[in-house]
Design an enzyme around this catalytic site. Structure first.
Site, PDB file in Angstrom:
ATOM      1  N   ALA A 112       0.807  -1.226   0.000  1.00 16.02           N
ATOM      2  CA  ALA A 112       0.000   0.000   0.000  1.00 16.02           C
ATOM      3  C   ALA A 112       0.844   1.282   0.000  1.00 16.02           C
ATOM      4  O   ALA A 112       0.980   1.935  -1.026  1.00 16.02           O
ATOM      5  CB  ALA A 112      -0.946  -0.018   1.181  1.00 16.02           C
ATOM      6  N   HIS A 113       1.397   1.644   1.116  1.00 13.39           N
ATOM      7  CA  HIS A 113       2.153   2.905   1.228  1.00 13.39           C
ATOM      8  C   HIS A 113       2.875   2.911   2.569  1.00 13.39           C
ATOM      9  O   HIS A 113       2.513   2.159   3.491  1.00 13.39           O
ATOM     10  CB  HIS A 113       1.209   4.118   1.144  1.00 13.39           C
ATOM     11  N   ASP A 114       3.873   3.739   2.699  1.00 14.72           N
ATOM     12  CA  ASP A 114       4.603   3.875   3.974  1.00 14.72           C
ATOM     13  C   ASP A 114       5.048   2.510   4.508  1.00 14.72           C
ATOM     14  O   ASP A 114       4.841   2.189   5.678  1.00 14.72           O
ATOM     15  CB  ASP A 114       3.738   4.586   5.026  1.00 14.72           C
ATOM     16  N   GLY A 147      -0.722  -0.292   4.694  1.00 19.45           N
ATOM     17  CA  GLY A 147       0.202   0.797   5.019  1.00 19.45           C
ATOM     18  C   GLY A 147       0.855   0.621   6.381  1.00 19.45           C
ATOM     19  O   GLY A 147       0.376  -0.135   7.232  1.00 19.45           O
TER      20      GLY A 147
END
Ligand SMILES: CC(C)(COP(=O)(O)OP(=O)(O)OC[C@H]1O[C@@H](n2cnc3c(N)ncnc32)[C@H](O)[C@@H]1OP(=O)(O)O)[C@@H](O)C(=O)NCCC(=O)NCCS
Length: 250
Positions: free
Chosen positions: A160-162, A179
């Site tokens: 996803a992200h981070d 994330g």
């Protein structure tokens, strides 16, 4: 993450470029079906162009017998040293510790690894990637994510992200990583695993060397070296004990 402080071996892509394709030339360590799968992915039709030209495959057992794989020779390690030692290498082995062993062996013999995802066309936006790493054409890596050296993300996975993914991590096919997750060095994430519940104030951490079984749903941090399976994921030993106990109770 070593790769972000050390400059990848970019000299190879200028010195060893093929004049016809202008693509970086690489040697793939491995000549199995898995290696061919990785190679074909680097040239996948979903990419705007192939990421590299594969000039040879190294196989410690089959190398040097004149066999070809997808038109390129299968060579021995010694042949790599004498003929292709200055060409960047990609280790196409899924097991994180085996991949590390081979990378260290190559490095000790003067081998180098490059980042194939650096040019504007291939860069994943807001993603930092180390040398020797690869993301399948059908996988998605979200922003503010870092991948270390020799990280493999196989097809149809979603990060996803981070997310911070350290060196020598394998994320097998069809995984989802939400994330704010940290995946430490040498972790193997089995096919179809789901990792959720990371939070900005409390990232979910998969400890170094852990193994996530195929199909596991990880909702809590995992200690280093643990093997977990099931939904929600539990240590494999605990699952086996519970199975034995319920079997005995019947
Ligand atoms: C978790 C894993 C690493 C365990 O491998 P292992 O240490 O060799 O363990 P075993 O296969 O002997 O299994 C041990 C026990 O766990 C169970 N088990 C294994 N994998 C499981 C899974 N994914 N989910 C639930 N239980 C599992 C087995 O049924 C066995 O139970 P039993 O003792 O009651 O018979 C392996 O099963 C796995 O999932 N590997 C991932 C493979 C993968 O995704 N490959 C990707 C290719 S791209």
């Amino acid at each position: 993450m070593e790769s972000l402080t050390r400059s990848p071996e970019r000299d190879v892509s200028t010195k060893e470029q093929s004049s016809s394709s202008a693509l970086p030339r690489i040697v793939i360590y491995g000549a199995s079906g898995h290696a061919l799968g990785c190679a074909l992915d680097l040239k996948h039709r979903l990419r705007s162009r192939p990421l590299c030209e594969i000039v040879a495959y190294i196989d410690d057992f089959r190398g040097g017998r004149g066999e070809l794989l997808d038109g390129a020779p299968i060579i021995s390690f010694e042949e790599w040293r004498s003929r292709f030692g200055n060409v960047s290498c990609f280790i196409s082995v899924g097991d994180p510790s085996a991949r590390r062993r081979l990378a260290e062996k190559m490095q000790a013999c003067g081998g180098s690894f490059s980042c194939l995802f650096e040019s504007e066309e291939t860069a994943l936006p807001h993603v930092k990637m180390g040398v020797g790493s690869a993301v399948a054409a059908t996988s998605h890596i979200g922003p503010q994510t870092t991948l270390g050296d020799h990280v493999h993300i196989y097809p149809m996975s979603w990060v996803a992200h981070d997310v911070r993914i350290a060196d020598y991590v394998t994320v097998a096919a069809s995984c989802s990583v939400s994330g704010h997750v940290v995946i430490e060095e040498g972790v193997f994430v089995g096919a179809g695993a789901v990792i959720v519940h990371g939070r900005p104030d409390r990232p979910l951490v998969i400890g170094a060397g852990a193994k996530i079984a195929a199909g596991a749903v990880v909702t809590k941090s995992i200690p280093p070296g643990a093997t977990v399976a099931g939904n929600p994921a539990r240590p494999l030993r605990e699952l086996a004990r519970n199975r034995t106990a319920s079997h005995d109770a019947e």
